[in-house]
Design a protein around this motif. Structure first.
Motif, PDB file in Angstrom:
ATOM      1  N   VAL A 317     -19.457  -1.695 -14.188  1.00  0.00           N
ATOM      2  CA  VAL A 317     -20.378  -2.769 -14.564  1.00  0.00           C
ATOM      3  C   VAL A 317     -21.104  -2.396 -15.853  1.00  0.00           C
ATOM      4  O   VAL A 317     -21.272  -3.221 -16.757  1.00  0.00           O
ATOM      5  N   LYS A 319     -20.073  -0.564 -18.261  1.00  0.00           N
ATOM      6  CA  LYS A 319     -19.192  -0.689 -19.422  1.00  0.00           C
ATOM      7  C   LYS A 319     -19.203  -2.107 -19.984  1.00  0.00           C
ATOM      8  O   LYS A 319     -19.149  -2.303 -21.197  1.00  0.00           O
ATOM      9  N   VAL A 320     -19.282  -3.087 -19.096  1.00  0.00           N
ATOM     10  CA  VAL A 320     -19.364  -4.476 -19.566  1.00  0.00           C
ATOM     11  C   VAL A 320     -20.687  -4.702 -20.275  1.00  0.00           C
ATOM     12  O   VAL A 320     -20.748  -5.294 -21.362  1.00  0.00           O
ATOM     13  N   ASP A 323     -20.846  -3.233 -23.772  1.00  0.00           N
ATOM     14  CA  ASP A 323     -20.025  -3.865 -24.810  1.00  0.00           C
ATOM     15  C   ASP A 323     -20.737  -5.130 -25.265  1.00  0.00           C
ATOM     16  O   ASP A 323     -20.594  -6.204 -24.675  1.00  0.00           O
ATOM     17  N   GLN A 326     -19.175  -8.596 -25.613  1.00  0.00           N
ATOM     18  CA  GLN A 326     -18.843  -9.380 -24.423  1.00  0.00           C
ATOM     19  C   GLN A 326     -20.042 -10.141 -23.865  1.00  0.00           C
ATOM     20  O   GLN A 326     -19.905 -10.871 -22.886  1.00  0.00           O
ATOM     21  N   TYR A 327     -21.191  -9.966 -24.465  1.00  0.00           N
ATOM     22  CA  TYR A 327     -22.423 -10.610 -23.998  1.00  0.00           C
ATOM     23  C   TYR A 327     -22.241 -12.113 -23.738  1.00  0.00           C
ATOM     24  O   TYR A 327     -22.644 -12.616 -22.676  1.00  0.00           O
ATOM     25  N   TRP A 330     -20.549 -13.246 -20.235  1.00  0.00           N
ATOM     26  CA  TRP A 330     -21.182 -13.210 -18.912  1.00  0.00           C
ATOM     27  C   TRP A 330     -22.570 -13.823 -18.881  1.00  0.00           C
ATOM     28  O   TRP A 330     -23.078 -14.152 -17.788  1.00  0.00           O
ATOM     29  N   LEU A 439     -20.291 -11.619 -14.630  1.00  0.00           N
ATOM     30  CA  LEU A 439     -20.361 -10.177 -14.844  1.00  0.00           C
ATOM     31  C   LEU A 439     -19.464  -9.445 -13.844  1.00  0.00           C
ATOM     32  O   LEU A 439     -18.739  -8.498 -14.204  1.00  0.00           O
ATOM     33  N   LEU A 442     -15.717  -9.830 -14.762  1.00  0.00           N
ATOM     34  CA  LEU A 442     -15.357  -8.964 -15.885  1.00  0.00           C
ATOM     35  C   LEU A 442     -15.231  -7.513 -15.450  1.00  0.00           C
ATOM     36  O   LEU A 442     -14.256  -6.823 -15.782  1.00  0.00           O
ATOM     37  N   ALA A 443     -16.240  -7.029 -14.699  1.00  0.00           N
ATOM     38  CA  ALA A 443     -16.227  -5.621 -14.286  1.00  0.00           C
ATOM     39  C   ALA A 443     -15.063  -5.335 -13.349  1.00  0.00           C
ATOM     40  O   ALA A 443     -14.372  -4.311 -13.486  1.00  0.00           O
ATOM     41  N   ARG A 446     -11.671  -5.462 -15.362  1.00  0.00           N
ATOM     42  CA  ARG A 446     -11.474  -4.279 -16.195  1.00  0.00           C
ATOM     43  C   ARG A 446     -11.182  -3.049 -15.344  1.00  0.00           C
ATOM     44  O   ARG A 446     -10.353  -2.207 -15.701  1.00  0.00           O
TER      45      ARG A 446
END
Length: 455
Positions: A317, A319-320, A323, A326-327, A330, A439, A442-443, A446
């Protein structure tokens, strides 16, 4: 209950070395009541006696373990002989243990029950026997919201407080016709006391008072009020009625929500604590946490929060979150990222973004206020002229491949502050639920890719 006619001249307070017991002893001393402050550690009681005297009252310390029935009878009888019908016995001594029921050591569970249940039995029996001899008195038992609801990870304490509430209710019925004898129950919710860091735990974490949090002085004030005007049951905490209603009227919904809420609001955010019996077997007064090692989060502001279990480690989480590009993927409402500081997400770093729906977008930025990888991130999201919002993100590991992520957000400046908080949150909470879903996707995506790449 019947209004009392005998003023309280003396009070015996159990568990007076810290927390609610200490606050109660000082409050009653300030009100002119002669206090006997009891606890298991004489050294810890000395500052309490000093505080009572500084408040203008009279107090003395008495070493007492409420598990010792004979000692309890002796101390109560001495106080009753001195104050007669003017004696109040305020029982607040209790210990706590955290952990899954089957993982709590048997000796820890047994001592929690011995202290919290049998200790209450000893104190109540000694008090009522003394009141019968002297013609009256007032027993005040400090129970808990957890005597009326249940929560995970605290089975020994929940078991004990349900028993205490049942006992007190029975005593109230049995003493109904005893003129001059009163039995009252105080049920605090989340109270800011040392009990959470003193507790036993096998969870790798300390406990934390769940919001809305009140001070131990608020409980002490309620005890003083009940002594003046007796009541059967008095709650301390604005959230208590809501929790009790949810537990009784919507048990299915309550059971779904209580575990993630407990993980995010009822436990500390840091992990790695070795299993400890805390103060269950014997007195223990740990030092406060090192703010460098375990920083206190701004979660103490207790904004309304939403949470979600993510099937990925906390690091995935983070890592997202780390970055910045990537804001917009999410954060609901973010249209695009225009630039990201290379130091993101270090405190002071920024994402320069646009918010809104094209072509009606506002260009501004989000700045990092606090960051502690991989558990804690506080942002100030700007969108002037709409204003600013403070966003708090907590990531609490639940296992090697799962975690609970929570978000609390509220307007911090600008026109949004003019809107009543319940109205603001009616829009913020649903948006943040969708934010958490994005979020999580995405987490989890990945993380699955990383596992596949590892073969």
């Amino acid at each position: 209950m019947r209004p009392t006619t005998t003023p309280t001249t003396g009070a015996l307070v159990t568990g007076a070395s810290s927390g609610i017991g200490r606050a109660t002893a000082v409050r009653l001393a300030r009100d002119g009541v002669e206090v006997v402050a009891t606890g298991r550690d004489l050294a810890a009681l000395a500052p309490v006696v000093d505080a009572c005297r500084e408040a203008g009252g009279t107090a003395r310390a008495e070493v007492l373990d409420v598990r010792d029935d004979a000692a309890v009878r002796r101390v109560v009888d001495e106080a009753a002989a001195r104050h007669g019908r003017g004696l109040a016995v305020v029982h607040s001594a209790a210990v706590v243990a955290y952990g899954h029921f089957e993982e709590v050591p048997p000796d820890v569970l047994a001592d929690v029950v011995d202290t919290d249940v049998l200790g209450t039995v000893h104190v109540a029996r000694a008090a009522l026997q003394a009141f019968r001899r002297t013609g009256g008195g007032h027993l005040v038992v400090v129970g808990s919201l957890l005597g009326q609801i249940a929560t995970p990870y605290m089975s020994p304490y929940v078991l004990s407080k349900w028993a205490v509430h049942g006992l007190v209710r029975t005593l109230q019925i049995e003493t109904r016709d005893r003129v001059g004898t009163e039995v009252s129950l105080i049920a605090p919710g989340g109270i800011d006391t040392p009990v959470y860091r003193q507790a036993a735990t096998v969870l790798g974490r300390h406990g934390s008072p769940p919001p809305p949090v009140r001070s131990d002085d608020a409980v002490a004030a309620r005890v003083a009020r009940v002594l003046r005007r007796p009541r059967r049951l008095t709650h301390v905490g604005p959230g208590n009625p809501v929790a009790v209603a949810g537990f009784r009227m919507m048990p299915g919904v309550f059971d779904v929500l209580v575990t993630p809420l407990m993980r995010t609001l009822g436990l500390s955010t840091w992990t790695g604590l070795e299993p400890t019996p805390g103060n269950v077997h014997s007195p223990r007064h740990p030092a406060p946490p090192d703010p460098e090692e375990h920083p206190v989060t701004d979660r103490q502001l207790h904004r309304p929060r939403v949470s979600r279990t993510v099937t990925a480690p906390a690091e995935a989480v983070w890592k997202v979150l780390a970055d910045g590009w990537q804001y917009p993927l999410w954060v609901v409402g973010a249209a695009r990222a225009r630039d990201v500081d290379r130091s993101w997400p270090e405190p002071g770093s920024r994402i320069h973004h646009s918010v809104g729906t094209w072509p009606l977008t506002i260009s501004d930025s989000t700045v990092v206020e606090e960051a502690r990888a991989p558990h804690h991130l506080v942002l100030t999201a700007r969108g002037w002229p709409a204003g600013e919002a403070r966003v708090e993100i907590e990531i609490v590991p639940d296992g090697p491949e799962t975690c609970t992520v929570s978000i609390a957000e509220d307007a911090s400046s600008g026109p949004g502050r003019l809107v009543p908080m319940p109205v603001r949150q009616a829009g913020i909470l649903p948006r943040n639920r969708e934010t958490l879903l994005r979020l999580a996707l995405l987490a989890e995506g990945r993380y699955r890719e990383e596992l596949a790449d590892r073969g």
